[in-house]
Scaffold this motif. Structure first.
Motif, PDB file in Angstrom:
ATOM      1  N   SER A 172       0.848  -1.200   0.000  1.00  0.00           N
ATOM      2  CA  SER A 172       0.000   0.000   0.000  1.00  0.00           C
ATOM      3  C   SER A 172       0.883   1.248   0.000  1.00  0.00           C
ATOM      4  N   ALA A 173       2.035   1.178   0.659  1.00  0.00           N
ATOM      5  CA  ALA A 173       2.928   2.342   0.698  1.00  0.00           C
ATOM      6  C   ALA A 173       3.419   2.678  -0.709  1.00  0.00           C
ATOM      7  N   VAL A 176       0.532   4.274  -2.693  1.00  0.00           N
ATOM      8  CA  VAL A 176       0.297   5.676  -2.343  1.00  0.00           C
ATOM      9  C   VAL A 176       1.414   6.549  -2.922  1.00  0.00           C
ATOM     10  N   GLN A 232      -4.549   4.259   1.360  1.00  0.00           N
ATOM     11  CA  GLN A 232      -3.729   3.376   2.186  1.00  0.00           C
ATOM     12  C   GLN A 232      -4.612   2.466   3.044  1.00  0.00           C
TER      13      GLN A 232
END
Ligand code: ADP
Ligand code: MG
Length: 484
Positions: A172-173, A176, A232
């Motif tokens: 997810s990091a 983003v 996120q």
């Protein structure tokens, strides 16, 4: 690089982003695209799909697609095709959306960015599959439309560029960071205003999980993520949910899901259609889009310096690390501020440290952008000048910065008024050091006996006695002179 795993699973993410192109009028009609008008006041006969109307391509939308393609190193197709994507929905009066399917205008390309991984900063590149032009649909108003549901066609025909990545993201990091970088590119180039609340930049995240090395898992698509924070949260929830399902022995069904910020959960909206369900075919009302190389070159020559090109120039001209250069090219305004400071003080690395450190910390804390900074580039340059000529310590500089931020004023006057000047006079400093040495014979002995740490017990009291105005480097040098 070792793969990042969540409970033994590898996360796979691909993005589809709808960027609303910043044209004045719609993609196939002359109606305005301004946001916030009364329902149905900006929908003309074409947008309402009245019989006998025909679409006419908006050249401004094509030009923005070309600009995007050039910004991300894509191939701009010499010839691309508009297609009808057929589906029934009340906000789509034609019964089809004009989009591009088999031959999109922008092909390939890549977006790269920096990512913090533990203590390391790594560079990550996400490959783009394509970006295609299409029209937006209208909106169903369920909440507050004279007590019943209604249709607002103001948004129908708004020009969109749908930007599709390869399934290259692994957390997810990363997702983003990609979305932020893409947002930076489209706003920098000026093809999209990037307003996420108003829906000008909407991301759909396709998420699946798999055992490392296995085939790609079945994906679920989280629709319309309109803030980086929700993005996120939604992906993290979706990953946990999918792993739980698989661990419980359930297969993942391909589906379109929505994220509910109130519950923090994703929820299935519909099972996902396949391309075949849309019965795509070339739109007979629109000729192929032909883009001559001279047009591409003209657009290229008129484009402002791109962030990655500017970052490379910062590395070369200002001798900055890649990381600094990328951070400083987050927006045109930050880059301009940096250049103004660096040129005025001649200390690019210090300018970079201050902007990425104190300035951005202060801006973040008060939710301001660089355009709103109360400390001008000239003031920051003057402050940095006083650090590099040893007039003040870093600590003192932070106090001056704080004063500049809250009250403003002249750097030298503030240094004077606050009595922050470092002791320049060696004899004055030597006197302080001699006093401290005399008062701390034990530390002196221990140091001489080989305990280097005993020095700390001396430096502290010296700095204190000087009221923080001693230059730590000079103190160390003098101490060594006296003790060895
Ligand atoms: P569709 O035609 O259904 O939109 P695409 O093949 O165009 O599907 O893919 C849409 C997006 O989904 C792309 O960003 C792609 O990278 C991503 N994607 C495809 N397969 C997977 C998968 N197994 N897991 C995660 N993302 C995927
Ligand atoms: Mg797709």
């Amino acid at each position: 690089m070792t793969a990042k795993l969540v409970q033994g699973y590898e996360v796979v993410i691909g993005f589809e982003t709808h960027a609303q192109l910043s044209t004045k009028s719609k993609i196939f009609s002359r109606a305005s695209v301004a946001f916030g008008a009364e329902p149905n006041t900006q929908a003309c006969a074409v947008d309402m799909a009245l019989p006998g109307t025909l679409p006419v391509m908006n050249v401004g939308a094509v030009e923005r697609a070309i600009e995007f393609g050039l910004a991300v190193n894509s191939h701009i197709a010499e010839r691309s095709i508009f297609a009808r994507k057929n589906y029934f929905y009340p906000d789509l009066p034609k019964g089809y959306q004009i989009s591009q399917f088999e031959i999109p205008v922008v092909q390939g390309g890549e977006v790269s960015f920096f990512l913090e991984e533990g203590k390391e900063t790594v560079r990550k590149t996400v490959r783009l599959e394509r970006a295609h032009l299409e029209e937006d649909a209208g909106k169903s108003l369920h909440e507050d439309f004279v007590g019943q549901s209604g249709i607002d066609l103001n948004r129908a025909g708004t020009p969109l560029l749908e930007i599709v990545t390869q399934p290259d993201m692994r957390s997810s990091a990363e997702a983003v960071a990609y979305a932020k970088e893409l947002h930076k590119i489209v706003t920098w180039v000026g093809i999209c205003d990037g307003n996420m609340q108003e829906g000008s930049f909407r991301c759909d995240a396709n998420v699946s999980v798999r055992k490392p090395g296995g085939a790609l898992g079945t994906r679920r698509e989280i629709k319309n993520l309109n803030s980086f924070k929700f993005m996120q949260q939604a992906i993290d929830y979706e990953v946990r949910w999918q792993i739980e399902q698989i661990e419980d022995g359930h297969a993942i069904q391909q589906a379109t899901v929505l994220f509910d910020p109130d519950t923090g959960e994703t929820r299935a909206m519909r099972t996902k259609e396949d391309a075949a369900d849309y019965r795509y075919f070339p739109d007979p009302d629109l000729p192929p889009l032909v883009i001559g190389r001279d047009w591409v070159e003209r657009v290229r020559s008129e484009m402002a310096e791109l962030p990655r090109v500017m970052a490379e120039r910062f590395v070369k001209d200002y001798v900055l690390p890649d990381y600094d250069a990328t951070q400083l090219t987050q927006s045109k305004a930050v880059a301009a501020y940096f250049e103004a400071v660096a040129q005025a003080c001649g200390q690019a690395k210090l300018a970079s440290n201050w902007i990425m450190g104190e300035v951005s910390r202060r801006l973040n804390a008060s939710e301001m952008t660089i355009e709103q900074t109360p400390v001008s580039a000239a003031q920051l340059a003057a402050l940095i000048g006083r650090i590099s000529d040893n007039t003040i310590s870093n600590n003192a500089a932070r106090q001056v910065f704080e004063a500049l931020w809250t009250e403003g004023g002249d750097v030298d006057a503030l240094i004077e008024a606050k009595g922050l000047k470092q002791i320049q006079d060696t004899s004055e400093l030597e006197k302080i050091i001699d006093d401290v040495l005399a008062a701390n014979p034990k530390n002196v002995e221990e140091f001489k006996a080989g305990n280097a740490k005993a020095l700390n017990g001396l430096v502290g009291p010296i700095m204190k006695a000087s009221k923080g105005k001693a230059n730590p480097g000079q103190v160390n040098a003098l101490l060594m002179q006296k003790l060895t």
